[in-house]
Design a protein around this motif. Structure first.
Motif, PDB file in Angstrom:
ATOM      1  N   GLN A 165       0.831  -1.205   0.000  1.00  0.00           N
ATOM      2  CA  GLN A 165       0.000   0.000   0.000  1.00  0.00           C
ATOM      3  C   GLN A 165       0.868   1.258   0.000  1.00  0.00           C
ATOM      4  OE1 GLN A 165      -2.506  -0.449   3.413  1.00  0.00           O
ATOM      5  NE2 GLN A 165      -3.895  -1.888   2.415  1.00  0.00           N
ATOM      6  N   ALA A 166       1.949   1.213   0.779  1.00  0.00           N
ATOM      7  CA  ALA A 166       2.841   2.376   0.841  1.00  0.00           C
ATOM      8  C   ALA A 166       3.498   2.620  -0.518  1.00  0.00           C
ATOM      9  CB  ALA A 166       3.906   2.162   1.918  1.00  0.00           C
ATOM     10  N   ARG A 167       3.893   1.522  -1.189  1.00  0.00           N
ATOM     11  CA  ARG A 167       4.520   1.673  -2.497  1.00  0.00           C
ATOM     12  C   ARG A 167       3.529   2.252  -3.503  1.00  0.00           C
ATOM     13  NH1 ARG A 167       7.094  -3.079  -6.458  1.00  0.00           N
ATOM     14  NH2 ARG A 167       7.476  -1.695  -8.234  1.00  0.00           N
ATOM     15  N   LEU A 168       2.297   1.727  -3.503  1.00  0.00           N
ATOM     16  CA  LEU A 168       1.284   2.233  -4.428  1.00  0.00           C
ATOM     17  C   LEU A 168       1.012   3.712  -4.187  1.00  0.00           C
ATOM     18  CD1 LEU A 168      -1.293  -0.714  -4.437  1.00  0.00           C
ATOM     19  CD2 LEU A 168       0.332  -0.110  -6.238  1.00  0.00           C
ATOM     20  N   PHE A 169       0.947   4.104  -2.930  1.00  0.00           N
ATOM     21  CA  PHE A 169       0.680   5.499  -2.601  1.00  0.00           C
ATOM     22  C   PHE A 169       1.834   6.385  -3.062  1.00  0.00           C
ATOM     23  CE2 PHE A 169       0.502   9.113   0.436  1.00  0.00           C
ATOM     24  CZ  PHE A 169      -0.734   9.608   0.050  1.00  0.00           C
ATOM     25  N   ASP A 170       3.078   5.916  -2.849  1.00  0.00           N
ATOM     26  CA  ASP A 170       4.245   6.696  -3.282  1.00  0.00           C
ATOM     27  C   ASP A 170       4.280   6.835  -4.803  1.00  0.00           C
ATOM     28  OD1 ASP A 170       5.076   7.055  -0.696  1.00  0.00           O
ATOM     29  OD2 ASP A 170       6.470   5.358  -0.707  1.00  0.00           O
ATOM     30  N   GLU A 171       3.951   5.743  -5.501  1.00  0.00           N
ATOM     31  CA  GLU A 171       3.939   5.798  -6.960  1.00  0.00           C
ATOM     32  C   GLU A 171       2.832   6.724  -7.456  1.00  0.00           C
ATOM     33  OE1 GLU A 171       3.646   1.770  -8.258  1.00  0.00           O
ATOM     34  OE2 GLU A 171       5.768   1.333  -7.929  1.00  0.00           O
ATOM     35  N   LEU A 172       1.704   6.708  -6.780  1.00  0.00           N
ATOM     36  CA  LEU A 172       0.614   7.602  -7.164  1.00  0.00           C
ATOM     37  C   LEU A 172       1.025   9.057  -6.981  1.00  0.00           C
ATOM     38  CD1 LEU A 172      -2.289   8.135  -8.029  1.00  0.00           C
ATOM     39  CD2 LEU A 172      -2.979   7.841  -5.640  1.00  0.00           C
ATOM     40  N   LYS A 173       1.660   9.372  -5.854  1.00  0.00           N
ATOM     41  CA  LYS A 173       2.112  10.752  -5.613  1.00  0.00           C
ATOM     42  C   LYS A 173       3.126  11.174  -6.653  1.00  0.00           C
ATOM     43  CE  LYS A 173       3.485  10.481  -1.349  1.00  0.00           C
ATOM     44  NZ  LYS A 173       4.027  10.947  -0.049  1.00  0.00           N
ATOM     45  N   PHE A 174       4.061  10.264  -6.989  1.00  0.00           N
ATOM     46  CA  PHE A 174       5.086  10.588  -7.981  1.00  0.00           C
ATOM     47  C   PHE A 174       4.442  10.854  -9.340  1.00  0.00           C
ATOM     48  CE2 PHE A 174       7.976   9.305 -11.382  1.00  0.00           C
ATOM     49  CZ  PHE A 174       9.108  10.062 -11.080  1.00  0.00           C
ATOM     50  N   ALA A 175       3.501   9.984  -9.735  1.00  0.00           N
ATOM     51  CA  ALA A 175       2.841  10.153 -11.031  1.00  0.00           C
ATOM     52  C   ALA A 175       2.041  11.448 -11.073  1.00  0.00           C
ATOM     53  CB  ALA A 175       1.931   8.954 -11.313  1.00  0.00           C
ATOM     54  N   MET A 176       1.361  11.763  -9.976  1.00  0.00           N
ATOM     55  CA  MET A 176       0.563  12.987  -9.953  1.00  0.00           C
ATOM     56  C   MET A 176       1.442  14.225 -10.019  1.00  0.00           C
ATOM     57  SD  MET A 176      -2.540  11.940  -9.951  1.00  0.00           S
ATOM     58  CE  MET A 176      -3.511  13.363  -9.491  1.00  0.00           C
ATOM     59  N   SER A 177       2.634  14.141  -9.394  1.00  0.00           N
ATOM     60  CA  SER A 177       3.546  15.286  -9.440  1.00  0.00           C
ATOM     61  C   SER A 177       4.093  15.510 -10.836  1.00  0.00           C
ATOM     62  CB  SER A 177       4.703  15.076  -8.459  1.00  0.00           C
ATOM     63  OG  SER A 177       5.546  14.010  -8.881  1.00  0.00           O
ATOM     64  N   ARG A 178       4.094  14.462 -11.670  1.00  0.00           N
ATOM     65  CA  ARG A 178       4.584  14.576 -13.046  1.00  0.00           C
ATOM     66  C   ARG A 178       3.448  14.822 -14.043  1.00  0.00           C
ATOM     67  NH1 ARG A 178       8.305  14.483 -10.104  1.00  0.00           N
ATOM     68  NH2 ARG A 178      10.382  13.588 -10.415  1.00  0.00           N
ATOM     69  N   THR A 179       2.228  14.968 -13.540  1.00  0.00           N
ATOM     70  CA  THR A 179       1.072  15.174 -14.405  1.00  0.00           C
ATOM     71  C   THR A 179       0.766  16.659 -14.511  1.00  0.00           C
ATOM     72  OG1 THR A 179       0.150  13.046 -13.699  1.00  0.00           O
ATOM     73  CG2 THR A 179      -1.344  14.572 -14.799  1.00  0.00           C
ATOM     74  N   SER A 180       0.594  17.125 -15.706  1.00  0.00           N
ATOM     75  CA  SER A 180       0.337  18.550 -15.918  1.00  0.00           C
ATOM     76  C   SER A 180      -1.051  18.948 -15.399  1.00  0.00           C
ATOM     77  CB  SER A 180       0.431  18.882 -17.412  1.00  0.00           C
ATOM     78  OG  SER A 180      -0.622  18.261 -18.128  1.00  0.00           O
ATOM     79  N   GLN A 181      -1.191  20.232 -15.132  1.00  0.00           N
ATOM     80  CA  GLN A 181      -2.476  20.743 -14.667  1.00  0.00           C
ATOM     81  C   GLN A 181      -3.560  20.554 -15.736  1.00  0.00           C
ATOM     82  OE1 GLN A 181      -3.441  22.008 -11.701  1.00  0.00           O
ATOM     83  NE2 GLN A 181      -1.443  21.418 -10.898  1.00  0.00           N
TER      84      GLN A 181
END
Length: 274
Positions: free
Chosen positions: A1-17
């Motif tokens: 769960q922690a890995r999935l959450f970290d990957e989600l945060k990373f992907a969202m930070s690389r996603t444009s507005q």
């Protein structure tokens, strides 16, 4: 769960507005469509009940005038028993179909059945109908506002289905931002089967919500806490039951196969013409 959450945060930070805005717009745009479908189910339910009540009343009056009121009641009771038996047989055939699907191709069909089961558990809270999505009003509003209309009605189904479909879309965004081989396989599985899994999960959640509301309408009766008008307990129970029936009908229609839909439409047409 922690890995999935970290990957989600990373992907969202690389996603444009712009991409996030488009995702939010798509997710929000589904809600009116989802809500309209449920309101249509609720309207059809009310119309069907009114029509059936009218037919039964007219039939009873004719029987009374003709002096056969007693035999009329016996016939209607027998018809009710036959309808109940037919419903039970159809439910049993549905269970058998699921069982055969698991036996014939467990790898292909098990994820969908699991999603249905998980969705039902999340929606209902369990066999006793305590907890689940409807009872989230206790955590959000407090025990004093339990049985809120916003969580104990088709409104909850609208929000949950919209959220599940939005998360399924989000999996595609994550896969675009995380390179293959460096992300959890969960995202690839969800992205490749998101439409099927999201459908089964949301349908299971709707069935669970319907079950929970049916329990509240019959076995654990209590009034709504935020209705704008005062009503007797029987009216509260009827409102619970109506929402349960509408949400359950919506879940059933989403799980129907193409063949089942064709048969149902033909049967409905024959009934109307008769």
């Amino acid at each position: 769960q922690a890995r999935l959450f970290d990957e989600l945060k990373f992907a969202m930070s690389r996603t444009s507005q712009a991409d996030l805005k488009a995702w939010g717009k798509t997710s929000a745009g589904r809600l009116p469509v989802i809500g309209k479908r449920r309101l249509k189910n609720l309207g059809n339910l009310v119309t069907s009940i009114a029509d059936a009540a009218g037919r039964e009343f007219r039939g009873a009056m004719v029987a009374w005038q003709q002096g056969r009121f007693g035999s009329h009641l016996e016939q209607r009771a027998a018809a009710g028993i036959d309808s109940t038996i037919d419903l039970g047989q159809r439910a049993w055939r549905t269970v058998g179909t699921v069982g055969r699907a698991l036996i014939d191709d467990p790898k292909q069909n098990a994820p969908g059945v699991l999603a249905l089961s998980l969705g039902f558990l999340a929606g209902s809270g369990g066999v006793d109908g305590n907890g689940g999505i409807p009872d989230t009003d206790i955590a959000m509003l407090g025990i004093g506002d339990h049985r809120s209309l916003f969580t104990h009605s088709i409104i909850a189904g609208i929000v949950v289905e919209g959220a599940i479909l939005a998360v399924a879309d989000l999996a595609g965004i994550v896969c675009d931002k995380l390179p293959p081989g460096q992300r959890d396989p969960f995202w690839d599985r969800i992205s490749s089967t998101k439409d099927q899994i999201a459908l089964q999960l949301s349908a299971g959640a709707s069935a669970g919500i319907a079950y929970h509301l049916a329990v509240d309408a019959t076995l654990q009766e209590a009034p709504y806490k935020d209705l704008p008008i005062s009503m007797p307990m029987e009216a509260h129970q009827l409102l619970f039951a109506a929402n349960a029936a509408a949400e359950g009908a919506d879940a059933f229609k989403r799980c129907e196969t193409t063949g089942e839909k064709v048969v149902r439409e033909i049967t409905d047409g024959i009934k109307k013409s008769a």
